[in-house]
Design an enzyme around this catalytic site. Structure first.
Site, PDB file in Angstrom:
ATOM      1  N   PRO A  86       0.819  -1.220   0.000  1.00  0.00           N
ATOM      2  CA  PRO A  86       0.000   0.000   0.000  1.00  0.00           C
ATOM      3  C   PRO A  86       0.854   1.273   0.000  1.00  0.00           C
ATOM      4  O   PRO A  86       0.347   2.361  -0.258  1.00  0.00           O
ATOM      5  CB  PRO A  86      -0.836  -0.121   1.281  1.00  0.00           C
ATOM      6  CG  PRO A  86      -0.193  -1.174   2.108  1.00  0.00           C
ATOM      7  CD  PRO A  86       0.608  -2.051   1.194  1.00  0.00           C
ATOM      8  N   GLU A 113       2.954  -6.249   9.050  1.00  0.00           N
ATOM      9  CA  GLU A 113       3.054  -4.785   9.041  1.00  0.00           C
ATOM     10  C   GLU A 113       3.883  -4.254   7.886  1.00  0.00           C
ATOM     11  O   GLU A 113       3.804  -3.095   7.539  1.00  0.00           O
ATOM     12  CB  GLU A 113       3.650  -4.289  10.365  1.00  0.00           C
ATOM     13  CG  GLU A 113       2.660  -4.302  11.511  1.00  0.00           C
ATOM     14  CD  GLU A 113       1.386  -3.530  11.188  1.00  0.00           C
ATOM     15  OE1 GLU A 113       1.479  -2.317  10.939  1.00  0.00           O
ATOM     16  OE2 GLU A 113       0.304  -4.149  11.168  1.00  0.00           O
ATOM     17  N   ARG A 151      -3.813  -9.538 -19.579  1.00  0.00           N
ATOM     18  CA  ARG A 151      -4.872  -9.369 -20.570  1.00  0.00           C
ATOM     19  C   ARG A 151      -4.481  -8.386 -21.672  1.00  0.00           C
ATOM     20  O   ARG A 151      -5.103  -8.342 -22.726  1.00  0.00           O
ATOM     21  CB  ARG A 151      -6.208  -8.982 -19.925  1.00  0.00           C
ATOM     22  CG  ARG A 151      -6.237  -7.620 -19.319  1.00  0.00           C
ATOM     23  CD  ARG A 151      -7.472  -7.464 -18.461  1.00  0.00           C
ATOM     24  NE  ARG A 151      -8.709  -7.567 -19.219  1.00  0.00           N
ATOM     25  CZ  ARG A 151      -9.158  -6.635 -20.057  1.00  0.00           C
ATOM     26  NH1 ARG A 151      -8.466  -5.519 -20.239  1.00  0.00           N
ATOM     27  NH2 ARG A 151     -10.285  -6.793 -20.701  1.00  0.00           N
ATOM     28  N   ASP A 166     -11.258  -0.966 -23.732  1.00  0.00           N
ATOM     29  CA  ASP A 166     -11.501  -0.951 -22.289  1.00  0.00           C
ATOM     30  C   ASP A 166     -11.693   0.460 -21.751  1.00  0.00           C
ATOM     31  O   ASP A 166     -11.171   1.422 -22.308  1.00  0.00           O
ATOM     32  CB  ASP A 166     -10.274  -1.499 -21.541  1.00  0.00           C
ATOM     33  CG  ASP A 166     -10.213  -3.006 -21.573  1.00  0.00           C
ATOM     34  OD1 ASP A 166     -11.183  -3.624 -22.009  1.00  0.00           O
ATOM     35  OD2 ASP A 166      -9.174  -3.534 -21.147  1.00  0.00           O
TER      36      ASP A 166
HETATM   37  N1  ADE Z   1      -0.988  -5.001   0.323  1.00  0.00           N
HETATM   38  C1  ADE Z   1      -1.917  -4.554   1.195  1.00  0.00           C
HETATM   39  N2  ADE Z   1      -2.659  -3.594   0.673  1.00  0.00           N
HETATM   40  C2  ADE Z   1      -2.203  -3.396  -0.599  1.00  0.00           C
HETATM   41  C3  ADE Z   1      -2.562  -2.518  -1.649  1.00  0.00           C
HETATM   42  N3  ADE Z   1      -3.549  -1.622  -1.520  1.00  0.00           N
HETATM   43  N4  ADE Z   1      -1.875  -2.603  -2.794  1.00  0.00           N
HETATM   44  C4  ADE Z   1      -0.871  -3.489  -2.932  1.00  0.00           C
HETATM   45  N5  ADE Z   1      -0.483  -4.336  -1.977  1.00  0.00           N
HETATM   46  C5  ADE Z   1      -1.136  -4.296  -0.817  1.00  0.00           C
END
Ligand code: ADE
Length: 223
Positions: A86, A113, A151, A166
Protein backbone atom coordinates in the site's frame (compact mmCIF):
# COMPACT_ATOMS: atom_id res chain seq x y z
CA UNK A 1 5.92 -13.42 -20.46
CA UNK A 2 7.31 -15.15 -17.40
CA UNK A 3 5.84 -14.17 -14.03
CA UNK A 4 7.03 -15.46 -10.67
CA UNK A 5 4.86 -14.63 -7.65
CA UNK A 6 6.38 -14.98 -4.18
CA UNK A 7 3.91 -15.26 -1.31
CA UNK A 8 3.27 -17.12 1.93
CA UNK A 9 -0.21 -17.96 0.55
CA UNK A 10 0.51 -19.55 -2.86
CA UNK A 11 -2.99 -21.01 -3.15
CA UNK A 12 -4.45 -17.50 -3.03
CA UNK A 13 -2.80 -16.89 -6.40
CA UNK A 14 -2.82 -20.35 -8.01
CA UNK A 15 -6.62 -20.71 -7.96
CA UNK A 16 -7.67 -17.28 -9.18
CA UNK A 17 -4.96 -17.08 -11.85
CA UNK A 18 -5.75 -20.51 -13.33
CA UNK A 19 -9.31 -19.56 -14.33
CA UNK A 20 -10.72 -17.90 -17.43
CA UNK A 21 -8.44 -15.67 -19.51
CA UNK A 22 -5.44 -16.12 -17.19
CA UNK A 23 -5.81 -19.91 -17.44
CA UNK A 24 -6.05 -19.77 -21.24
CA UNK A 25 -3.03 -17.45 -21.47
CA UNK A 26 -1.02 -20.17 -19.71
CA UNK A 27 -2.43 -23.02 -21.78
CA UNK A 28 -1.55 -21.19 -24.99
CA UNK A 29 2.00 -20.51 -23.78
CA UNK A 30 1.68 -16.70 -23.81
CA UNK A 31 2.15 -16.68 -20.04
CA UNK A 32 4.31 -18.87 -17.83
CA UNK A 33 3.20 -18.37 -14.24
CA UNK A 34 5.08 -19.82 -11.29
CA UNK A 35 3.86 -19.29 -7.74
CA UNK A 36 6.40 -19.85 -4.96
CA UNK A 37 5.96 -20.27 -1.23
CA UNK A 38 8.29 -17.79 0.49
CA UNK A 39 8.62 -20.22 3.40
CA UNK A 40 10.54 -22.60 1.12
CA UNK A 41 13.30 -19.98 1.21
CA UNK A 42 13.32 -19.50 5.00
CA UNK A 43 16.73 -19.98 6.59
CA UNK A 44 15.42 -21.82 9.67
CA UNK A 45 13.79 -25.17 10.27
CA UNK A 46 10.57 -23.57 11.56
CA UNK A 47 10.12 -21.86 8.18
CA UNK A 48 9.68 -18.58 10.03
CA UNK A 49 9.63 -15.54 7.72
CA UNK A 50 8.71 -12.72 10.12
CA UNK A 51 10.03 -11.13 13.31
CA UNK A 52 9.36 -8.25 15.71
CA UNK A 53 9.98 -4.70 14.49
CA UNK A 54 13.08 -2.84 15.65
CA UNK A 55 12.11 0.31 17.50
CA UNK A 56 8.91 -1.27 18.77
CA UNK A 57 5.41 -0.98 17.38
CA UNK A 58 2.51 -3.19 16.44
CA UNK A 59 2.69 -6.38 14.42
CA UNK A 60 5.44 -8.33 12.76
CA UNK A 61 7.84 -7.46 9.96
CA UNK A 62 8.83 -9.82 7.15
CA UNK A 63 12.48 -10.84 7.38
CA UNK A 64 14.93 -9.98 4.59
CA UNK A 65 16.73 -13.34 4.20
CA UNK A 66 14.01 -15.34 2.40
CA UNK A 67 13.33 -12.49 -0.07
CA UNK A 68 17.02 -12.17 -0.91
CA UNK A 69 17.29 -15.95 -1.32
CA UNK A 70 14.31 -16.27 -3.66
CA UNK A 71 15.05 -13.20 -5.77
CA UNK A 72 18.72 -14.14 -6.15
CA UNK A 73 17.60 -17.61 -7.21
CA UNK A 74 15.09 -16.43 -9.84
CA UNK A 75 16.49 -13.15 -11.11
CA UNK A 76 18.09 -12.75 -14.53
CA UNK A 77 19.18 -9.72 -16.59
CA UNK A 78 15.61 -9.53 -17.96
CA UNK A 79 13.82 -9.47 -14.59
CA UNK A 80 11.84 -6.61 -13.08
CA UNK A 81 11.15 -7.02 -9.36
CA UNK A 82 7.84 -5.59 -8.15
CA UNK A 83 6.67 -5.33 -4.55
CA UNK A 84 2.93 -5.19 -3.87
CA UNK A 85 2.48 -2.71 -1.03
CA UNK A 86 0.00 0.00 0.00
CA UNK A 87 3.07 2.31 0.18
CA UNK A 88 3.69 1.94 -3.56
CA UNK A 89 2.82 4.01 -6.64
CA UNK A 90 -0.87 3.68 -7.32
CA UNK A 91 -1.65 1.34 -10.22
CA UNK A 92 -3.60 2.71 -13.17
CA UNK A 93 -3.95 1.66 -16.81
CA UNK A 94 -0.92 3.72 -17.86
CA UNK A 95 1.20 1.95 -15.23
CA UNK A 96 -0.15 -1.41 -16.41
CA UNK A 97 0.85 -0.69 -20.01
CA UNK A 98 4.35 0.15 -18.76
CA UNK A 99 4.77 -3.45 -17.59
CA UNK A 100 3.43 -5.18 -20.72
CA UNK A 101 6.80 -5.24 -22.49
CA UNK A 102 8.62 -6.82 -19.52
CA UNK A 103 10.07 -10.25 -20.23
CA UNK A 104 10.12 -11.44 -16.63
CA UNK A 105 8.31 -10.09 -13.58
CA UNK A 106 9.09 -11.21 -10.05
CA UNK A 107 6.17 -10.13 -7.88
CA UNK A 108 6.79 -10.00 -4.12
CA UNK A 109 3.77 -10.07 -1.80
CA UNK A 110 3.91 -8.50 1.63
CA UNK A 111 2.03 -9.51 4.74
CA UNK A 112 1.97 -8.37 8.35
CA UNK A 113 3.05 -4.78 9.04
CA UNK A 114 5.54 -4.62 6.21
CA UNK A 115 8.79 -5.89 4.78
CA UNK A 116 12.29 -5.16 6.07
CA UNK A 117 13.25 -2.03 4.15
CA UNK A 118 16.58 -3.49 3.00
CA UNK A 119 14.51 -5.64 0.61
CA UNK A 120 12.82 -2.57 -0.81
CA UNK A 121 16.05 -0.60 -1.18
CA UNK A 122 18.16 -3.36 -2.64
CA UNK A 123 15.98 -5.81 -4.55
CA UNK A 124 12.85 -3.98 -5.65
CA UNK A 125 12.53 -2.02 -8.91
CA UNK A 126 8.88 -0.93 -8.50
CA UNK A 127 6.66 -0.61 -5.43
CA UNK A 128 3.02 -0.88 -6.55
CA UNK A 129 -0.25 -0.29 -4.71
CA UNK A 130 -3.55 -1.31 -6.28
CA UNK A 131 -5.46 1.44 -4.48
CA UNK A 132 -5.76 3.58 -1.39
CA UNK A 133 -6.94 0.90 1.02
CA UNK A 134 -5.13 -1.81 2.96
CA UNK A 135 -5.60 -5.48 2.11
CA UNK A 136 -4.71 -8.23 4.55
CA UNK A 137 -1.98 -9.44 2.23
CA UNK A 138 -0.29 -8.67 -1.04
CA UNK A 139 -1.30 -11.91 -2.79
CA UNK A 140 -4.73 -10.45 -3.55
CA UNK A 141 -3.08 -7.33 -4.96
CA UNK A 142 -0.69 -9.50 -7.03
CA UNK A 143 -3.68 -11.24 -8.65
CA UNK A 144 -5.08 -7.87 -9.70
CA UNK A 145 -1.72 -6.64 -10.97
CA UNK A 146 -0.98 -9.81 -12.97
CA UNK A 147 -4.48 -10.00 -14.50
CA UNK A 148 -4.36 -6.37 -15.63
CA UNK A 149 -1.00 -6.89 -17.36
CA UNK A 150 -1.59 -10.33 -18.90
CA UNK A 151 -4.87 -9.37 -20.57
CA UNK A 152 -2.89 -6.70 -22.47
CA UNK A 153 -0.39 -9.19 -23.93
CA UNK A 154 -0.85 -9.61 -27.69
CA UNK A 155 -2.99 -12.69 -28.41
CA UNK A 156 -4.40 -13.13 -24.91
CA UNK A 157 -7.81 -11.62 -25.62
CA UNK A 158 -9.69 -13.28 -28.45
CA UNK A 159 -10.68 -10.03 -30.11
CA UNK A 160 -7.63 -7.85 -30.75
CA UNK A 161 -9.68 -4.71 -30.19
CA UNK A 162 -11.08 -5.66 -26.80
CA UNK A 163 -8.23 -4.37 -24.66
CA UNK A 164 -8.11 -1.10 -26.64
CA UNK A 165 -11.84 -0.57 -26.07
CA UNK A 166 -11.50 -0.95 -22.29
CA UNK A 167 -12.38 1.77 -19.87
CA UNK A 168 -9.30 3.97 -19.33
CA UNK A 169 -7.72 2.99 -22.67
CA UNK A 170 -8.65 6.46 -23.98
CA UNK A 171 -8.74 8.13 -20.56
CA UNK A 172 -12.54 7.78 -20.20
CA UNK A 173 -14.93 5.18 -18.82
CA UNK A 174 -16.67 2.93 -21.34
CA UNK A 175 -20.19 3.70 -22.52
CA UNK A 176 -23.00 1.47 -21.17
CA UNK A 177 -23.69 -1.73 -23.12
CA UNK A 178 -26.81 -3.83 -23.79
CA UNK A 179 -27.75 -7.23 -25.19
CA UNK A 180 -31.00 -9.07 -26.03
CA UNK A 181 -33.87 -8.80 -25.31
CA UNK A 182 -34.57 -5.35 -26.84
CA UNK A 183 -37.14 -4.73 -24.12
CA UNK A 184 -36.95 -6.12 -20.57
CA UNK A 185 -39.51 -5.26 -17.87
CA UNK A 186 -40.46 -2.17 -19.82
CA UNK A 187 -36.82 -1.00 -20.13
CA UNK A 188 -35.83 -0.46 -23.74
CA UNK A 189 -32.40 -0.67 -25.33
CA UNK A 190 -31.54 2.77 -26.78
CA UNK A 191 -32.99 2.96 -30.29
CA UNK A 192 -29.69 4.09 -31.87
CA UNK A 193 -27.90 0.87 -30.91
CA UNK A 194 -30.42 -1.17 -32.89
CA UNK A 195 -30.48 1.25 -35.85
CA UNK A 196 -27.46 -0.23 -37.65
CA UNK A 197 -26.10 3.30 -38.23
CA UNK A 198 -22.47 2.90 -37.15
CA UNK A 199 -21.67 6.59 -37.30
CA UNK A 200 -24.56 7.41 -34.98
CA UNK A 201 -23.68 4.49 -32.69
CA UNK A 202 -20.12 5.81 -32.34
CA UNK A 203 -21.41 9.32 -31.58
CA UNK A 204 -23.80 7.90 -28.97
CA UNK A 205 -21.00 5.86 -27.35
CA UNK A 206 -18.67 8.85 -27.22
CA UNK A 207 -21.36 11.02 -25.61
CA UNK A 208 -22.40 8.38 -23.05
CA UNK A 209 -18.75 7.67 -22.27
CA UNK A 210 -18.18 11.35 -21.40
CA UNK A 211 -21.40 11.52 -19.36
CA UNK A 212 -20.53 8.42 -17.39
CA UNK A 213 -17.02 9.67 -16.72
CA UNK A 214 -18.39 13.05 -15.56
CA UNK A 215 -20.82 11.28 -13.22
CA UNK A 216 -18.58 8.57 -11.73
CA UNK A 217 -15.01 9.78 -12.25
CA UNK A 218 -14.87 13.56 -12.83
CA UNK A 219 -11.21 13.44 -11.77
CA UNK A 220 -10.40 11.70 -15.09
CA UNK A 221 -11.71 14.67 -17.08
CA UNK A 222 -9.56 17.11 -15.13
CA UNK A 223 -6.31 15.19 -15.70
N1 ADE B 1 -0.99 -5.00 0.32
C1 ADE B 1 -1.92 -4.55 1.20
N2 ADE B 1 -2.66 -3.59 0.67
C2 ADE B 1 -2.20 -3.40 -0.60
C3 ADE B 1 -2.56 -2.52 -1.65
N3 ADE B 1 -3.55 -1.62 -1.52
N4 ADE B 1 -1.88 -2.60 -2.79
C4 ADE B 1 -0.87 -3.49 -2.93
N5 ADE B 1 -0.48 -4.34 -1.98
C5 ADE B 1 -1.14 -4.30 -0.82
Amino acid sequence: MLIDIITIFPEMCRGPLSESIMGRAQQSGLLTLRVHDLRDYADNKHRKVDDEPYGGGQGMVMKPEPFFAVVEHLRTEASRVVLMTPQGRRLNQQEVVGFVSAEHLIVLCGHYEGIDHRVVETLVDDEISIGDYVLSNGAIAANVFVDAIVRQLPGVLGDARSAGDDSFANGLLEAPCYTRPPEFRGMKVPEILISGNHGKVDEWKARRSRERTLQNRPDLLRE
